[in-house]
Design a protein around this motif. Sequence first.
Motif, PDB file in Angstrom:
ATOM      1  N   GLY A 172       1.742   0.381  -0.684  1.00  0.00           N
ATOM      2  CA  GLY A 172       0.660   0.161   0.255  1.00  0.00           C
ATOM      3  C   GLY A 172      -0.470   1.164   0.175  1.00  0.00           C
ATOM      4  N   VAL A 175      -0.344   5.922   0.509  1.00  0.00           N
ATOM      5  CA  VAL A 175       1.023   6.349   0.178  1.00  0.00           C
ATOM      6  C   VAL A 175       0.961   7.611  -0.675  1.00  0.00           C
ATOM      7  CG1 VAL A 175       3.122   5.718  -1.079  1.00  0.00           C
ATOM      8  CG2 VAL A 175       1.954   4.021   0.341  1.00  0.00           C
ATOM      9  N   GLU A 204       5.627   0.596   2.108  1.00  0.00           N
ATOM     10  CA  GLU A 204       4.541   0.195   2.990  1.00  0.00           C
ATOM     11  C   GLU A 204       3.508   1.310   3.195  1.00  0.00           C
ATOM     12  OE1 GLU A 204       6.213  -1.460   6.577  1.00  0.00           O
ATOM     13  OE2 GLU A 204       6.844  -3.295   5.546  1.00  0.00           O
ATOM     14  N   ASP A 205       2.460   0.998   3.949  1.00  0.00           N
ATOM     15  CA  ASP A 205       1.354   1.929   4.168  1.00  0.00           C
ATOM     16  C   ASP A 205       1.828   3.267   4.744  1.00  0.00           C
ATOM     17  OD1 ASP A 205      -0.233  -0.198   3.433  1.00  0.00           O
ATOM     18  OD2 ASP A 205      -1.008  -0.587   5.448  1.00  0.00           O
ATOM     19  N   ASP A 206       1.160   4.342   4.310  1.00  0.00           N
ATOM     20  CA  ASP A 206       1.320   5.684   4.884  1.00  0.00           C
ATOM     21  C   ASP A 206       2.701   6.292   4.675  1.00  0.00           C
ATOM     22  OD1 ASP A 206      -1.365   5.914   6.188  1.00  0.00           O
ATOM     23  OD2 ASP A 206      -0.613   4.161   7.292  1.00  0.00           O
ATOM     24  N   VAL A 207       3.452   5.750   3.724  1.00  0.00           N
ATOM     25  CA  VAL A 207       4.768   6.312   3.401  1.00  0.00           C
ATOM     26  C   VAL A 207       4.606   7.576   2.560  1.00  0.00           C
ATOM     27  CG1 VAL A 207       6.824   5.917   1.947  1.00  0.00           C
ATOM     28  CG2 VAL A 207       6.092   4.186   3.591  1.00  0.00           C
ATOM     29  N   ARG A 223       6.511   1.368   7.157  1.00  0.00           N
ATOM     30  CA  ARG A 223       5.238   2.058   7.366  1.00  0.00           C
ATOM     31  C   ARG A 223       5.436   3.442   7.983  1.00  0.00           C
ATOM     32  NH1 ARG A 223       1.577   1.934  11.670  1.00  0.00           N
ATOM     33  NH2 ARG A 223       2.892   0.428  12.774  1.00  0.00           N
ATOM     34  N   ASN A 224       4.746   4.426   7.405  1.00  0.00           N
ATOM     35  CA  ASN A 224       4.691   5.781   7.957  1.00  0.00           C
ATOM     36  C   ASN A 224       6.036   6.510   7.877  1.00  0.00           C
ATOM     37  OD1 ASN A 224       3.228   7.905   9.236  1.00  0.00           O
ATOM     38  ND2 ASN A 224       4.136   7.350  11.199  1.00  0.00           N
ATOM     39  N   ALA A 239      10.218   1.740   9.726  1.00  0.00           N
ATOM     40  CA  ALA A 239       8.929   2.390   9.951  1.00  0.00           C
ATOM     41  C   ALA A 239       9.091   3.628  10.822  1.00  0.00           C
ATOM     42  CB  ALA A 239       7.967   1.408  10.619  1.00  0.00           C
ATOM     43  N   HIS A 240       8.371   4.690  10.449  1.00  0.00           N
ATOM     44  CA  HIS A 240       8.274   5.955  11.193  1.00  0.00           C
ATOM     45  C   HIS A 240       9.549   6.796  11.121  1.00  0.00           C
ATOM     46  CE1 HIS A 240       4.737   3.973  12.738  1.00  0.00           C
ATOM     47  NE2 HIS A 240       5.447   3.083  13.396  1.00  0.00           N
TER      48      HIS A 240
END
Length: 307
Positions: A172, A175, A204-207, A223-224, A239-240
């Motif tokens: 994403g 990353v 996913e995004d921001d990993v 994500r994240n 995620a997170h």
Amino acid sequence: MTKRHVSLPAEAEEGVAAFIDEVDERLAGPEDTCEVVRDVLVDLFGDRDAWERWQAGEEVSAAERVRLQGYDPCNATLESEYYAEKDEVVFEESKYLQWLWRQFDATPMADNVAFALRFRQMLANHLFAEAGDDLRIFKGVTFSYGHNIEVGDNTVIHDDVHLDDRGKLTIGDRVSISDGVHVYSHDHDVVDQTEVRNYHTVVEDDVRLTYDAMVRAGCRIGRNAVVGARAVVQSDVPAHHIAVGMPAKSVKVKPGFEDEAVPVEDAGERRQDEREVPFELPPDLDVFDEFDRPPEYSDPTEPHERP
């Protein structure tokens, strides 16, 4: 912010921009890609004089001939060329671009970050299924094909990362993939190691995947999320979440995201089978066992259960 903007001197910048634009235009044009790659590598390695002598029929040593022939990707083979299930038509083109990528990394210019990051971005635009804007791909990054990779915007991939896209790999936006990370999209049977299954692996995004981590085929990193150093991811990371260890397990949720994330005790779901990428082998395929093992080690007509 922990980084600062760096730029080349004006004269160097002019040369870099002109070279990258020239290669970009030639790869996008009607020329044979093999010939474009060959010409670029001959010049990058400073072998134009030797090339012209050879083309003029002058005598060259056996070593020189091998070196000069090796600039042409049509005279090279890659490990992924042996994969029976690949799309032969698509691979033919991606092989040539991958050869240029790998050989560029063997030149001194590959260490000039202000030049090399832009050159690899340009190559990714031609090679990847999707290449976002402002990619920062450092030295020694390898992949199976390249054409089954999708990468978003503002992603950074550091030195010596392996992106296996024998199946499909989606990465994403924003990353961060640290040095030495391996992300896989194919897996081997535990009984018959020649039996391969391909999967869709998703980051996913921001990993953030930290150094020397490994992500198994078919996993999804939410994500994240953060995967700790040298962790071995065998199942999805929500995620997170922050996952560490061998095998990787979620140990906490990032501070401030507790209301958005699933509880730690609910993490660890394994959904690899849902992300299998099926393929069919050509009916006239000449199959061989590269290990030359006795028959009791495999039965090609009967897939085995995976652990």
